[in-house]
Design an enzyme around this catalytic site. Structure first.
Site, PDB file in Angstrom:
ATOM      1  N   SER C 299       1.754 -31.179  11.465  1.00  0.00           N
ATOM      2  CA  SER C 299       0.473 -31.481  12.117  1.00  0.00           C
ATOM      3  C   SER C 299      -0.682 -31.585  11.139  1.00  0.00           C
ATOM      4  O   SER C 299      -0.711 -30.882  10.113  1.00  0.00           O
ATOM      5  CB  SER C 299       0.138 -30.369  13.128  1.00  0.00           C
ATOM      6  N   HIS C 376      -1.697 -26.394  20.037  1.00  0.00           N
ATOM      7  CA  HIS C 376      -0.357 -25.841  19.845  1.00  0.00           C
ATOM      8  C   HIS C 376      -0.319 -24.333  20.090  1.00  0.00           C
ATOM      9  O   HIS C 376       0.637 -23.811  20.662  1.00  0.00           O
ATOM     10  CB  HIS C 376       0.169 -26.173  18.447  1.00  0.00           C
TER      11      HIS C 376
END
Lengths: 442, 442, 442, 442
Positions: C299, C376
């Site tokens: 990410s 997340h």
């Protein structure tokens, strides 16, 4: 001036649409033999689909004598060109070689093969051709010469219905009704009593059914197999079909039982799919349910009772006692009320006879007698178990005194088994079956 | 003990799955010719799919010389059985009749035909066999004897790819990308420049594209046609492909223009679908859009420039003036800056030459020279119009001095047109085209 | 007299077809606010689909000021009925209870909610409504009062796009081109350069892509995730996207890397699917590939560079040396030619800063700063690893000095992680990450 | 360490798969009310699907009293938050405006609405929720307070089953058996006797059946309509259902008769689809068969006999003679053997009564009495014809003395008809029906 004179909604109008109304009407008035000649000629190249449609439509309108005449025409007028054949033979004689052989092969091909290929151009043609062969079988009963016509159908169908073109589909309770009604109609081993009975064979989690389809015959299964998932090799069809049994979660099954295989298309007789179907289904089931480790059939033995009748009359070296012979001659209906000891003796005796029937008895030509046995043994299966009392239905009693057998498909042995059977007519069987053999009278 | 030793995820592992690991490894080490013999033998009956897979895998691993050797093997070792053939000829001589002819036909069939049929048992086999024939073409370039092998491929493919088994599918911007990339790759007439160009040919409401597919080659179009819906017969490919044109609502179109037809499978060369494709697409379009009444092509004339070159060198009875000859010999690049009068003269002259090329010029064997013309005329189309300046791309100028033609499919005339062409090599043309013919020099 | 005056081929004509030509034309001339009132009235019951279609067509023809006026109308004229609301409050005051609360709830519902529900009756209505909300966002920029209108859109979309109604579909190279072009267009994290680049992300056996679809928006993915199958947690996007890497057989992968998640529908902003998408894809992959045991992201950290800039200006208790501060202030372009020792020092420093940014730094309100991290962590993932040099693209350097991170989804810890984060803003991180924290200056 | 501990094959195991075995077992032991609270809390965000699955599984295991308790819990514990509501009212009082109204609307929403939305996250959740409402109806019979719970179900279902999300599908003999068995089961107007009867209603070319489906309930029709294609408006259900009638080629039909409409999902009671279904089917049929110009129903009149009974007892201003009263009181069974003249008199009388029942008779509240009439008139249909003797089945005789009626859907009049009915309770009828009215006694 228009290319296609109208909106087309009707398949029956297709011919019309494809060549225009006037030509269509003219075509309808031409005799079918002229249409066939047209189709094989240059005209067939320009408007093949329409002509093919015209021939098939005309054929469907024929009555029984008309169809017989049609087949006779195929046999007589659409065979090979004899002159051309003689020239080809001559050419080959003068110069044998790949080229002249090839020409000879072409010259000896009956013209009807190309005719059939062109008939297949019509929309839905394949389906009509399969039904045409069905009608041919009927006509062959009174005219054996038509067998040469059938040879051409079989050759083409063998090529068209090559396993590589077939599609395996699972049949379940979500399948289309028009396919399911065919499953009901075609089940040939253990009759399906109607939609409720069908549902019992399709819906529970421990049942499966698979069929081969051909892309051109979308609603028509070619052959199907019914499978029960179990934890042990079953001994009777009753326990398989029982509506009361507890449903087994599929993931807990260890054994896949092929308990019924039925062909659906009489017109494809002699084109073999069963071998591929069993192996493909086994493979697919194994992939879905890795816990499966045993693949067996539960099969009828349709030739047993008739053979046994002959044996009782002339036991040969089996040395049956008189008591045994009268036991084996006892009508099926009488066996229901036997006392336990008599039944046990009878069962043992039937088992011995079945083992003998399978392992030792042969046709005059030296082949295994039972047709179902020949199918599975030819596929490389082995005879796993004999189940006395496996099928107590009227048919089961009549055909095989109620005895059923299991054939087992074990991949590691398939080729060896097949070879033993194919080259020496040897039936590979489990030791349990072999032990049932009655010691030879000495 | 397991039937199928593992979860199968890989097609390459299929052979292994179907016959067990050890046999699979043993098979991999057998030479390909032994595998082929096995497949034709009894073993092929027991484990045909696995053996077929084995042969095809082995074939895919072969390098170019290996493949040549493979084809040579097919040619030499898998032809007909000569002894059997001689016996069959003898039997026929003694008793000519349906039975002995049939036996002769069977005996003259090369063994490789059955081999190819059995190779088709393997999953995905059809696709590999089509590619095998592609490789065969290459091998044939240096070994003309292999043509007898190709004859068997062609015979089988003709049967397997019978129009009755093909499926017509519309290709549009919602089609799968892996199919679309093949449209880009195989477009053979007017190259597609990439995804944006493709989209311009598929997405607008006045564009259509259709392809034939075979059920076994799901991602592989066999042949496709691109169609423009218009209100008039177009004179140039430029107006058809122009990105600036205004999109016509499909319901207002009167004319369907087949402006590009491309075969996709080199391995199916000689198996003809184009004829069926055009007629089927015309039928489907007519059903969707009843306003359509004209079905034409906009076609290249690939043989024109070369023929014209010969003509200029030896004009024969066309009696070209010297001025005309030098005009016709002018390099394509030079014509851009012509003054109007010269251009008009040149255009008229080119039109006359094209009319002559189409209507009068013939090969030494008396056939129409242009291959595209032979295709459409053989389908029963007529020559509708000659379009000078129809294709000013480099290729168009090079092949045909920029001239294109329209062929028209009018159902009512298809058979007559076809017959005129097929039996007398007569080209049916519109009066406009016929009038362009230069009066014969007397 | 006819019920439906014509063959319907055009969606734009639907309204006409549904209520007849004259009424249709009359409707077209009615102002959109009258149409909206009609739709909410009894007429809406009789011809709701046609009216809804009429409103949506009219809306699509509006220009920007027209659309702003439309939204203002929704806000002003289609709010709740104030009188009714006051009566409902009065009734509740007099007799608080389920019935009066329920009436109060109904009375306080803006009329536009029912209007939007009825607009959805039109064919394709859902799609237009999603685009309507996109336009609303634009209008909201200059008119914050419209936020109450948006609240109603969001409420309805939250119900309509409930995860229970979404369908997960794999996207691959066989997907329709019109879906794939949207993947290219909407990829928001690591831009796709065109069809070839797309193909590299979809076709290899170690790549996957999945999207959520809504049944009413068949060609429109809502959100999609790109996955790489690997044997280790990757440290950089370069190794994931490299065209040269060797393709890993999927069955050998142990790790699924979610390396890009993109929303596609601006009009569904604030309706959250990403959480469900990751977990569902993980579940499906696990089922297909039992060998997978690690599910991580790779990410970006889009807020890092900006935060770091502030930190360098005011390091607070991090006690950065001057040397460190100037190192961190070094422009991205200059870091390419650093010597190895400097680079190692710099990398270590960046890692420390990132660990601090993630684990310690908070917004004034006490929340984690980074938006991707919030997503997340809110899903229950933990921070697994910090990858200095993970993304050396211009954007990666600009946003986060090239640092990327992995978040790990481990089912057994999801709830605990989520709870720690949700209730105490605690970021659960691996010990490796925690060890990177710079010891607090004392 | 594994994310998903196992291969998932069982839907019942989903919860386990989604949150791991131990948590799954823990969850199973939590009481259902705690699970519901969890689902509404932050935990619901982290593992919503698993929790929703857990609640639904637990609910399915509840017995009848358990379910009653569950609904009572929804009613008592998951209503709105009273304190918050009071604060919202206060805020609104102080500053009435879009913002405070919006807050008031949110505060007055029962918490169970969000709970139901989250329950829908579970795979198959929609289906379970529909069945949950069925159970709720049962519970409501003894506990009227649950109506507030039902209001929330209805509100959500109205949004989820918006016509814009429904899919119209033709049902025919190729439809899946598991769908067809539901057609048999749910047909509520003219019972289907089994598979053969079903087939007679689906397979002939002049029959159609259509159903609405919701994408989440794939095997469950929501509502279906059976259609006969004819050349005239039928007078009796017997001629429609007759197995002996000659099948009409669809292209020759002028009239589409909707002869049976049945709802399938008790749990969707009050969510109206029938209006949309009829109009959509009419549109689709018109497109397929442009020759259709008349769209009518053949409908039962279920309230007629009961009303007539009352009338006979107290004829009011209808001024029935004694003879007429005793004729109308005659038991259904006796009418079979009437002589022709008596029958004609009786038929005329019944027609007059039916015309009166439809056009004049009203409930105390002034509404049309017959529920089927209210449905079609509310859709904008007009009363076209009264068919005495239209349904001579036991049920038809019992409910309506065998009388049926046709309602006609003519698009040009739908809105006017609807308005007349909706605003003034006026029934629009053909002149033929109006003429049947008995002149008022003066």
């Amino acid at each position: 001036m228009a290319f296609l004179g109208e909106l087309l909604t009707n398949v029956a109008d297709r011919g019309r649409a494809l060549i225009g109304f006037e030509r269509f009407m003219a075509q309808r008035n031409r005799p079918i033999d002229r249409l066939c000649e047209d189709l094989l000629s240059g005209r067939g190249e320009a408007s093949g689909m329409a002509l093919a449609q015209g021939v098939l439509d005309a054929w469907e309108r024929l009555d029984k004598p008309g169809r017989r005449a049609f087949f006779a025409m195929l046999q007589e007028r659409f065979g090979p060109d004899h002159e051309r054949l003689d020239r080809a033979i001559e050419a080959y004689r003068k110069a044998p070689g790949a080229g002249t052989i090839s020409a000879l092969h072409v010259a000896s091909e009956p013209r009807r093969q190309e005719l059939l290929r062109r008939l297949n151009l019509a929309p839905g043609g394949t389906h009509v051709l399969v039904r045409m062969r069905e009608a041919l079988f009927e006509a062959m009963e009174s005219d054996r010469d038509l067998m040469t016509v059938d040879a051409d159908f079989r050759h083409l169908f063998g090529s068209w219905f090559n396993r590589g073109f077939l599609v395996l589909r699972r049949i379940d309770w979500r399948s289309p009704a028009n396919v399911l009604e065919k499953i009901i109609r075609y089940e040939a081993v253990h009759e399906i009593q109607g939609w409720d009975d069908l549902r019992r064979r399709l819906e529970p989690g421990d049942r499966r059914c698979f069929a081969f389809f051909h892309p051109q015959l979308t609603d028509e299964p070619l052959i199907f197999v019914e499978v029960a998932l179990t934890r042990a090799i079953p001994r009777s069809i009753g326990e398989v079909l029982s509506g009361e049994r507890e449903v087994l979660p599929a993931a807990e099954a260890t054994t896949a039982v092929f308990y019924s295989i039925s062909n659906c298309q009489e017109g494809l007789r002699g084109i073999s799919f069963g071998n591929f179907l069993i192996k493909q289904v086994a493979e697919d089931l194994k992939r879905e349910l890795p816990g499966l480790d045993t693949f067996v059939t539960l099969s009828p033995v349709p030739g047993f009772a008739r053979w046994l009748e002959g044996l009782v009359a002339a036991p040969g070296d089996l040395a049956l006692t008189n008591e045994e012979r009268s036991e084996l001659a006892r009508p099926a209906g009488e066996t229901i009320s036997l006392d336990e000891a008599t039944r046990a003796r009878r069962d043992k005796l039937l088992g011995q006879m079945m083992a003998h029937y399978m392992l030792r008895a042969r046709t005059p030509a030296g082949r295994v007698i039972d047709p179902v046995a020949r199918f599975h043994l030819g596929n490389g299966a082995r005879l796993e178990r004999i189940n006395v009392g496996g099928n107590l239905s009227a048919r089961g009693l009549r055909e095989s005194h109620g005895v059923m057998v299991n054939y087992r498909y074990d991949l590691n042995d398939i080729e060896t088994n097949h070879e033993a059977y194919a080259t020496r007519d040897t039936v590979v069987a489990s030791s349990a079956v072999r032990k049932m053999l009655r010691p030879a009278a000495s």
